[in-house]
Design an enzyme around this catalytic site. Structure first.
Site, short mmCIF file in Angstrom:
data_model
loop_
_atom_site.label_atom_id
_atom_site.label_comp_id
_atom_site.label_asym_id
_atom_site.label_seq_id
_atom_site.Cartn_x
_atom_site.Cartn_y
_atom_site.Cartn_z
N CYS A 192 3.12 -4.98 16.25
CA CYS A 192 2.35 -3.63 17.00
C CYS A 192 0.94 -4.27 16.91
O CYS A 192 0.23 -4.47 16.14
CB CYS A 192 2.73 -2.44 16.44
SG CYS A 192 4.44 -2.21 16.32
N GLY A 194 5.47 -2.28 6.86
CA GLY A 194 6.90 -2.80 7.15
C GLY A 194 7.54 -1.81 7.91
O GLY A 194 7.41 -0.90 8.51
N GLU A 195 8.63 -2.44 8.44
CA GLU A 195 9.68 -2.03 9.36
C GLU A 195 10.80 -1.50 8.50
O GLU A 195 11.75 -2.50 8.30
CB GLU A 195 9.90 -2.99 10.57
CG GLU A 195 11.18 -2.42 11.49
CD GLU A 195 11.13 -0.92 11.94
OE1 GLU A 195 10.17 -0.33 12.27
OE2 GLU A 195 12.03 -0.25 11.65
N SER A 213 10.45 5.99 9.46
CA SER A 213 9.87 5.86 10.85
C SER A 213 10.29 4.49 11.33
O SER A 213 9.98 3.37 10.43
CB SER A 213 8.23 6.04 10.53
OG SER A 213 7.71 5.76 11.76
N CYS A 273 -1.65 -2.09 14.72
CA CYS A 273 -1.21 -1.92 13.38
C CYS A 273 -1.82 -2.95 12.42
O CYS A 273 -1.51 -4.40 12.66
CB CYS A 273 0.35 -1.73 13.14
SG CYS A 273 0.76 -1.62 11.50
N GLU A 315 0.80 -1.11 0.05
CA GLU A 315 0.09 -0.05 -0.07
C GLU A 315 0.93 1.31 -0.02
O GLU A 315 1.75 1.45 0.61
CB GLU A 315 -0.80 -0.07 1.24
CG GLU A 315 -2.24 0.67 1.12
CD GLU A 315 -3.04 0.56 2.50
OE1 GLU A 315 -3.18 -0.79 2.92
OE2 GLU A 315 -3.53 1.32 3.01
N ASN A 344 -5.97 5.13 14.54
CA ASN A 344 -7.04 4.57 13.29
C ASN A 344 -7.35 3.10 13.72
O ASN A 344 -6.83 2.28 13.70
CB ASN A 344 -6.13 4.55 12.19
CG ASN A 344 -6.76 5.23 10.99
OD1 ASN A 344 -7.90 5.28 10.80
ND2 ASN A 344 -6.04 5.84 10.34
N HIS A 360 4.74 5.76 21.33
CA HIS A 360 3.56 5.37 21.65
C HIS A 360 3.24 5.08 23.23
O HIS A 360 1.90 4.91 23.58
CB HIS A 360 3.12 4.29 20.97
CG HIS A 360 3.09 4.30 19.35
ND1 HIS A 360 2.77 5.56 18.80
CD2 HIS A 360 3.54 3.55 18.51
CE1 HIS A 360 2.99 5.28 17.41
NE2 HIS A 360 3.57 4.30 17.29
N CYS A 391 -4.22 2.24 8.10
CA CYS A 391 -3.08 2.13 7.53
C CYS A 391 -3.02 0.62 7.46
O CYS A 391 -3.06 -0.10 8.28
CB CYS A 391 -1.87 2.41 8.22
SG CYS A 391 -2.00 3.89 9.06
N CYS A 450 3.82 8.42 0.96
CA CYS A 450 3.99 7.69 2.04
C CYS A 450 4.37 6.20 1.25
O CYS A 450 3.51 5.62 0.69
CB CYS A 450 2.88 7.59 2.91
SG CYS A 450 2.88 6.33 4.33
N CYS A 505 4.67 -7.23 7.72
CA CYS A 505 5.67 -6.89 8.73
C CYS A 505 5.75 -7.81 9.90
O CYS A 505 4.82 -8.59 10.09
CB CYS A 505 5.24 -5.38 9.34
SG CYS A 505 6.33 -4.75 10.50
N SER A 556 8.69 5.61 16.66
CA SER A 556 7.33 5.18 17.07
C SER A 556 7.38 4.74 18.66
O SER A 556 7.65 3.67 18.95
CB SER A 556 6.54 3.93 16.37
OG SER A 556 6.56 4.26 14.74
#
Ligand code: SAH
Length: 345
Positions: free
Chosen positions: A115, A158-159, A190, A118, A91, A289, A215, A332, A104, A111, A213
């Site tokens: 998390c 992805g990381e 990120s 996510c 995406e 989200n 959080h 996302c 983006c 991934c 990130s």
């Protein structure tokens, strides 16, 4: 590596030399794949036909095809699901901000960081993206919109630091002045906080922005949200970010997804402010989200504003991320999952 779009100008030149071709052919090919962004070898019209055919036989040319496209009528945001050559889906998002069009992009298909909030990680990691496949997301968005992209955030699925070498190669390629020639300063990467790789990145002395990130302001809470918090403490993670700032002079950006009743309390704001006190840092608040598979909810606008005010009153720079493309909203990674389900039908 035999993907031409993932190769540096020097590597292409060396490969061509081995094929018995003159050096200038390498420069021509680099121009085709990085500046002119061609989709096929046959478009490389200043090369002899025989060479084009040889290239097509010996090299790949990473290429994405649009699987799904949503265009916001409100603000021009466009969300894409692209298919990779092997059929995997990723995406990407195009956002027309005042300061420039921003892409983006994804760095992996899926991934493995896990998390909790996510969607990209729900089905684990499929594979790393090649540098050329990261570039292609930008090139195809430019082609589809007819607009120039000036800023890139590596915040899709992805990381990125889990695909370190390809990420670095992508940055070198997209900033090459004979290619897209993007400024390092207009790239943000990120990470969920792979501490050793943050250290390695600091050593590259790039002028890119690093976003962490975070959080949660402490280990106990962060561990309920992000498995990576089991591997590295908040203290070590922030120390790695401090070292990144020292090495590069780039202000750190901390992402903090606000989740109602989880990390949006006054106590969390105070703890976060104490953690980041005196640092050259910016906090990016992202109302979470919600994803279908989890029960996390975003605080309402007033609560998010209260959290931001608390941070500011304690001397911490914080903004709430503006929501783009609300009319084509899907958290996302969710668009990809939906397209994937449809693909399987
Ligand atoms: N793997 C990288 C980049 C991907 S996500 C990272 O972890 O930073 C980009 C940002 O969106 C991260 O801060 C991530 O934690 C956040 N994010 C992921 N899912 C989200 C959701 N459902 N709501 C709000 N933010 C989310």
């Amino acid at each position: 590596m035999n993907d031409l779009r993932s190769m540096t100008a020097d590597e292409i030149r060396a490969a061509l030399k081995e094929m018995g071709e003159p050096a200038f052919r390498g420069a021509q090919i680099f121009d085709w794949v990085q500046a002119k962004k061609v989709r096929t070898f046959s478009e490389m019209t200043n090369l002899p036909k025989a060479l084009r055919e040889r290239l097509a036989a010996e090299f790949a040319l990473s290429l994405l095809t649009v699987e799904k496209r949503l265009v916001s009528q409100e603000d021009g945001t466009r969300k894409y699901v692209y298919a990779l050559p092997d059929g995997l889906l990723i995406e990407s998002v195009f956002m027309p901000y005042d300061y420039g069009n921003t892409a983006c992009i994804s760095s992996q298909a899926g991934c493995r960081m896990g998390c909790r909030f996510c969607a990209s990680t729900l089905e684990g990691l499929a594979r790393n993206l090649l540098p050329g496949e990261m570039l292609e997301q930008i090139f195809r968005m430019e082609e589809d919109t007819g607009e120039r992209i000036s800023h890139v955030v590596v915040m899709g699925s992805g990381e990125p630091l889990d695909n370190y070498d390809n990420l670095l190669r992508f940055i070198r390629l997209i900033t090459d002045e004979k290619g897209k020639n993007l400024s390092e300063r207009n790239i943000t990467v990120s990470t969920c906080g792979l501490v050793p790789q943050i250290g390695r990145l600091a050593g590259e002395h790039l002028q890119i922005t690093l976003a962490l990130s975070l959080h949660a302001p402490n280990d106990a809470l962060r561990r309920t949200m992000m498995p990576i918090a089991q591997a590295y403490t908040v203290q070590e993670t922030v120390a790695a970010c401090d070292a990144y700032f020292t090495a590069t002079g780039r202000r750190m950006s901390y992402e903090y997804s606000l989740i109602e009743g989880v990390n949006d309390s006054e106590a969390c704001a105070k703890e976060l402010a104490a953690l980041l006190h005196g640092k050259n840092a910016h906090v990016n608040l992202i109302p979470v989200n919600p994803i279908r598979e989890r029960d996390y909810k975003a605080p309402d606008r007033a609560a998010a504003l209260r959290f931001q005010k608390r941070l500011e009153n304690l001397g911490i720079n914080a903004t709430i991320r503006r929501k783009m493309g609300a009319d084509i909203d899907s958290a996302c990674g969710q668009l990809r999952l939906r397209a994937k389900a449809e693909q399987g039908e």
